[in-house]
Enzyme design. Structure first.
Site, PDB file in Angstrom:
ATOM      1  N   LEU A  40       0.689  -1.074   0.075  1.00 39.30           N
ATOM      2  CA  LEU A  40       0.174   0.047   0.180  1.00 39.30           C
ATOM      3  C   LEU A  40       0.808   1.511  -0.057  1.00 39.30           C
ATOM      4  CD1 LEU A  40      -2.783  -1.221   2.472  1.00 39.30           C
ATOM      5  CD2 LEU A  40      -2.558  -1.425   0.085  1.00 39.30           C
ATOM      6  N   GLY A  43      -1.458   6.361  -2.758  1.00 39.10           N
ATOM      7  CA  GLY A  43      -2.581   6.277  -3.943  1.00 39.10           C
ATOM      8  C   GLY A  43      -3.618   5.299  -3.285  1.00 39.10           C
ATOM      9  N   HIS A  44      -3.269   4.182  -2.667  1.00 35.17           N
ATOM     10  CA  HIS A  44      -4.343   3.288  -2.125  1.00 35.17           C
ATOM     11  C   HIS A  44      -4.873   4.202  -0.767  1.00 35.17           C
ATOM     12  CE1 HIS A  44      -1.362  -0.032  -3.454  1.00 35.17           C
ATOM     13  NE2 HIS A  44      -2.566  -0.155  -4.226  1.00 35.17           N
ATOM     14  N   GLN A  68      -4.923 -12.476 -12.473  1.00 36.51           N
ATOM     15  CA  GLN A  68      -4.507 -11.411 -13.203  1.00 36.51           C
ATOM     16  C   GLN A  68      -3.331 -11.012 -13.719  1.00 36.51           C
ATOM     17  OE1 GLN A  68      -6.350  -8.803 -10.117  1.00 36.51           O
ATOM     18  NE2 GLN A  68      -4.677  -7.213 -10.904  1.00 36.51           N
ATOM     19  N   GLU A 155      -7.995   6.204 -10.567  1.00 39.53           N
ATOM     20  CA  GLU A 155      -8.153   6.327 -11.896  1.00 39.53           C
ATOM     21  C   GLU A 155      -6.647   6.126 -12.456  1.00 39.53           C
ATOM     22  OE1 GLU A 155      -9.373  10.513 -12.345  1.00 39.53           O
ATOM     23  OE2 GLU A 155     -11.488   9.715 -12.234  1.00 39.53           O
ATOM     24  N   GLN A 160      -9.029  -0.326 -16.025  1.00 42.22           N
ATOM     25  CA  GLN A 160      -9.769  -1.338 -15.028  1.00 42.22           C
ATOM     26  C   GLN A 160     -10.997  -0.543 -14.369  1.00 42.22           C
ATOM     27  OE1 GLN A 160      -7.420  -3.542 -11.878  1.00 42.22           O
ATOM     28  NE2 GLN A 160      -7.978  -1.828 -10.903  1.00 42.22           N
ATOM     29  N   SER A 192       2.405   4.031  -7.787  1.00 40.25           N
ATOM     30  CA  SER A 192       2.370   2.705  -8.377  1.00 40.25           C
ATOM     31  C   SER A 192       3.254   1.664  -7.449  1.00 40.25           C
ATOM     32  CB  SER A 192       2.442   2.374  -9.774  1.00 40.25           C
ATOM     33  OG  SER A 192       2.762   0.896  -9.868  1.00 40.25           O
ATOM     34  N   ARG A 194       4.535  -0.788  -8.332  1.00 42.45           N
ATOM     35  CA  ARG A 194       5.550  -1.430  -9.185  1.00 42.45           C
ATOM     36  C   ARG A 194       6.883  -0.137  -9.526  1.00 42.45           C
ATOM     37  NH1 ARG A 194       0.901  -4.426 -12.079  1.00 42.45           N
ATOM     38  NH2 ARG A 194       1.388  -6.603 -11.867  1.00 42.45           N
TER      39      ARG A 194
HETATM   40  O1  PAF Z   1      -6.053  -2.427  -8.956  1.00 39.27           O
HETATM   41  C1  PAF Z   1      -5.645  -3.465  -8.111  1.00 39.27           C
HETATM   42  O2  PAF Z   1      -5.065  -3.508  -7.450  1.00 39.27           O
HETATM   43  C2  PAF Z   1      -6.189  -4.890  -8.682  1.00 39.27           C
HETATM   44  O3  PAF Z   1      -6.319  -5.050 -10.185  1.00 39.27           O
HETATM   45  C3  PAF Z   1      -7.601  -5.189  -7.968  1.00 39.27           C
HETATM   46  C4  PAF Z   1      -8.794  -4.274  -8.139  1.00 39.27           C
HETATM   47  C5  PAF Z   1      -7.343  -5.084  -6.537  1.00 39.27           C
HETATM   48  C6  PAF Z   1      -8.001  -6.559  -8.400  1.00 39.27           C
HETATM   49  O4  PAF Z   1      -7.204  -7.634  -8.047  1.00 39.27           O
END
Ligand code: PAF
Length: 287
Positions: A40, A43-44, A68, A155, A160, A192, A194
């Site tokens: 986290l 952003g989160h 995913q 966003e 997504q 991000s 990443r």
């Molecule tokens: O944005 C993310 O972190 C993921 O794609 C999500 C929405 C938690 C789904 O695994």
């Protein structure tokens, strides 16, 4: 509610999650859901803040969803630190962390999937086949497991967000999807999980993605052809040190279709590589 007045419960099973939500509902409280894969950052936390403001109770989910990640992607090495995440959520006043294991989400025999063709096949869908089916499947499960009033998504992952809006509308899932603005570093780089993969040299170059998107957006606002502006943006990004550009593309802000010349809102989206790290970003176009 501030951190001093709450404690963060951690649950791992769907029945425990539902038990908590049932208790809140019985007390007449509204529920916000913030789905995450952990690691986290601010952003989160902006999503958590939005949920704390918009609902009575905030449940954050932490699940690194194997469905995913494509072959050769970073599932195995994706940053995981539940204890640090839980501590940060407790400090911010979140009420519940739902952190299931892979077997809780996808038990033996699990066979279903949710796909959103069209909007899920372009852009990221083209470069990451199966990605949005993985996202749509897990988000559908999380929404049905918690049945919150509202669910919060950034966003930063704009496509997504569009896919999830389409899916919840199509499937009549009774949850309001709330999109929250991108949080950026002071030099414009979108936050991000990443970004942690970037070397010091790559980190210097990384803000060019945001700059090129801004330049592309202002050219389109000024009347430039969207397709040509996207191609020029990709060339500019290569010149500024991005090894590979997957796309810089101007799209309809809701359907992500190629613009048809009407006055519908537009968005420019981009994805490009710095070494082994793939960055994505997007901005709205003022028209
Ligand atoms: O944005 C993310 O972190 C993921 O794609 C999500 C929405 C938690 C789904 O695994």
């Amino acid at each position: 509610m501030d951190a001093g007045k709450t404690s963060l419960d951690i649950v791992r099973s769907v029945s425990d999650l539902r038990g908590k939500v049932r208790g809140w509902r019985a007390a007449g409280e509204t529920v916000g859901l913030v789905p995450t894969m952990g690691a986290l950052h601010d952003g989160h936390f902006s999503l958590v803040e939005a949920s704390l403001t918009g609902t009575d109770r905030t449940c954050v989910t932490l699940f690194v969803n194997p469905k995913q990640f494509g072959e050769g992607e970073d599932f195995e090495v994706y940053p995981r630190d539940e204890a640090t995440d839980a501590q940060a959520l407790a400090a911010r006043g979140a009420h519940l962390l739902f952190a299931p294991g892979v077997k809780d989400m996808y038990p033996e025999g699990f066979a279903s999937s949710v796909s959103v063709p069209g909007i899920g096949d372009v852009l990221e869908g083209e470069f990451r086949p199966g990605f949005f089916t993985g996202v749509a499947t897990v988000v559908t499960k999380l929404l049905l497991q918690a049945l919150p009033d509202k669910a919060y998504f950034g966003e930063k992952d704009y496509q997504q967000l569009c896919v999830i809006r389409r899916m919840t509308a199509d499937l009549d899932i009774p949850v309001e999807i709330v999109g929250c603005p991108i949080v950026r570093e002071s030099d414009g780089l979108a936050l991000s999980s990443r970004n942690a993969y970037l070397s010091a040299d790559e980190r210097e170059v990384a803000p060019a993605l945001h700059q090129v998107l801004q330049e592309t957006a202002s050219r389109v606002s000024g009347g430039a052809d969207p397709a040509a502006a996207g191609e020029d943006g990709a060339a500019a990004l290569r010149q500024r040190g991005f090894a590979k550009v997957d796309y810089i593309s101007v799209r309809d802000a809701e359907t992500l279709a190629v613009p048809d010349g009407s006055d519908r809102p537009l968005r420019v989206l981009g994805a490009a590589w710095l070494g082994r790290t793939r960055l994505i970003d997007n901005i709205a176009i003022d028209c």
